[in-house]
Design an enzyme around this catalytic site. Sequence first.
Site, mmCIF file in Angstrom:
data_model
loop_
_atom_site.group_PDB
_atom_site.id
_atom_site.type_symbol
_atom_site.label_atom_id
_atom_site.label_comp_id
_atom_site.label_asym_id
_atom_site.label_seq_id
_atom_site.Cartn_x
_atom_site.Cartn_y
_atom_site.Cartn_z
ATOM 1 N N SER A 49 0.857 -1.186 0.000
ATOM 2 C CA SER A 49 0.000 0.000 0.000
ATOM 3 C C SER A 49 0.896 1.240 0.000
ATOM 4 C CB SER A 49 -0.863 0.006 1.266
ATOM 5 O OG SER A 49 -0.005 0.154 2.402
ATOM 6 N N ASP A 80 -1.030 -1.368 -4.080
ATOM 7 C CA ASP A 80 -2.407 -1.505 -3.586
ATOM 8 C C ASP A 80 -2.980 -0.131 -3.275
ATOM 9 O OD1 ASP A 80 -3.912 -2.872 -0.572
ATOM 10 O OD2 ASP A 80 -4.670 -2.862 -2.640
ATOM 11 N N GLY A 209 -10.860 -6.832 0.533
ATOM 12 C CA GLY A 209 -11.485 -7.173 1.812
ATOM 13 C C GLY A 209 -11.794 -8.646 1.936
HETATM 14 O O1 LIG Z 1 -8.438 -5.470 0.320
HETATM 15 C C1 LIG Z 1 -7.473 -5.419 1.087
HETATM 16 C C2 LIG Z 1 -7.347 -6.369 2.274
HETATM 17 O O2 LIG Z 1 -8.557 -6.565 2.919
HETATM 18 P P1 LIG Z 1 -8.603 -7.327 4.343
HETATM 19 O O3 LIG Z 1 -8.647 -6.268 5.385
HETATM 20 O O4 LIG Z 1 -9.869 -8.161 4.310
HETATM 21 O O5 LIG Z 1 -7.388 -8.199 4.465
HETATM 22 N N1 LIG Z 1 -6.457 -4.518 0.893
HETATM 23 O O6 LIG Z 1 -6.470 -3.757 -0.215
HETATM 24 C C3 LIG Z 1 -5.359 -4.361 1.874
HETATM 25 C C4 LIG Z 1 -5.324 -2.935 2.435
HETATM 26 C C5 LIG Z 1 -6.554 -2.602 3.238
HETATM 27 C C6 LIG Z 1 -6.294 -2.528 4.729
HETATM 28 O O7 LIG Z 1 -6.230 -3.819 5.292
HETATM 29 ZN ZN LIG Z 2 -8.401 -3.142 -0.655
#
Ligand SMILES: O=C(COP(=O)(O)O)N(O)CCCCO
Ligand SMILES: [Zn+2]
Length: 305
Positions: A49, A80, A209
């Site tokens: 991220s 991300d 998610g």
């Molecule tokens: O879609 C996701 C991950 O989702 P999850 O929180 O279910 O692991 N991400 O894009 C990761 C960053 C979001 C904060 O966690």
């Molecule tokens: Zn995400």
Amino acid sequence: MLVTGNDILVPARAGRYGVPSFNTNNMEITQAIIHTAERLRSPVMVQMSEGAIKYGGQDLANIVKDIAGRATIPVALHLDHGSSYESALKAIKMGFTSVMIDASHHPFEENVRETRRVVEAAHAMGISVEAELGRLGGIEEHIVVDEKDAFLTDPEEAVQFIEQTGTDYLAIAIGTSHGAYKGKGRPYIDHARIEKIAQLTTIPLVAHGSSGVPAEIVGRFRASGGEIGDAAGIADEDLQRATGHGIAKVNVDTDLRLASTVAIREVLQQNPKEFDPRKVFGPARDLMGQIVEHKLRVLGSVGKA
Ligand SMILES: O=C(COP(=O)(O)O)N(O)CCCCO
Ligand SMILES: [Zn+2]
Ligand code: NA
């Protein structure tokens, strides 16, 4: 070997299996992801991220690229939730082989404009692009999207969006949300919507998610002194059904965050005299490896590399 996102996701959609894209923030997480995928002969995506780039920078990107480059399975390094054209271009300069431009909180036309700009630049450099249409619930690092503003992806709009942007893969809002609290009990996944979008499109679809937030890990988190509410994640069966209908990339961060924290808490609680970092981070790497293995098996990517 380090490859683009398309190299991994186009075969996944065609083969009706999913490939997890795990967030990383350090060496141990990266090792748990890539070494486990290699052992199970599975392609895998490693994503950072903007917060991870702030935290680890080129140092972390280079660790990922080096381990990926020496691995005997295909690995993509993915940005991300890129929040701007500049962020996506910076990631490409850092050596990312896949970038997300997340303009889903803007109106449709602006999302199209932003996305198309990134697609043109990224494609000129042979890099794959993920875009997002629709709004997940939960918290996306830079914006808080509460339930009333979340809206699920419209299948017809998705067709238009893909045609107008040229995005390589598309994150859709179908009931998932980020974080450990995805709804009371088993989160509702709109499979009819996924199947409709899959019928109308051919590019790989992305589920954000998608952590499972396993009860066993949540229990150990509490037992080792952690504080967490009634956490819930996406059921394995929901992910398996979704990967049969176009979902090819499955984002997972929370499960690795919980697993690494559980392992560290347990080591420190059970060994108060311990202060060798390898004795703390090693078990975290091992437990994360178990989470990675479970996800690879659930999504059906084992043996595909
Ligand atoms: O879609 C996701 C991950 O989702 P999850 O929180 O279910 O692991 N991400 O894009 C990761 C960053 C979001 C904060 O966690
Ligand atoms: Zn995400
Ligand atoms: Na978004």
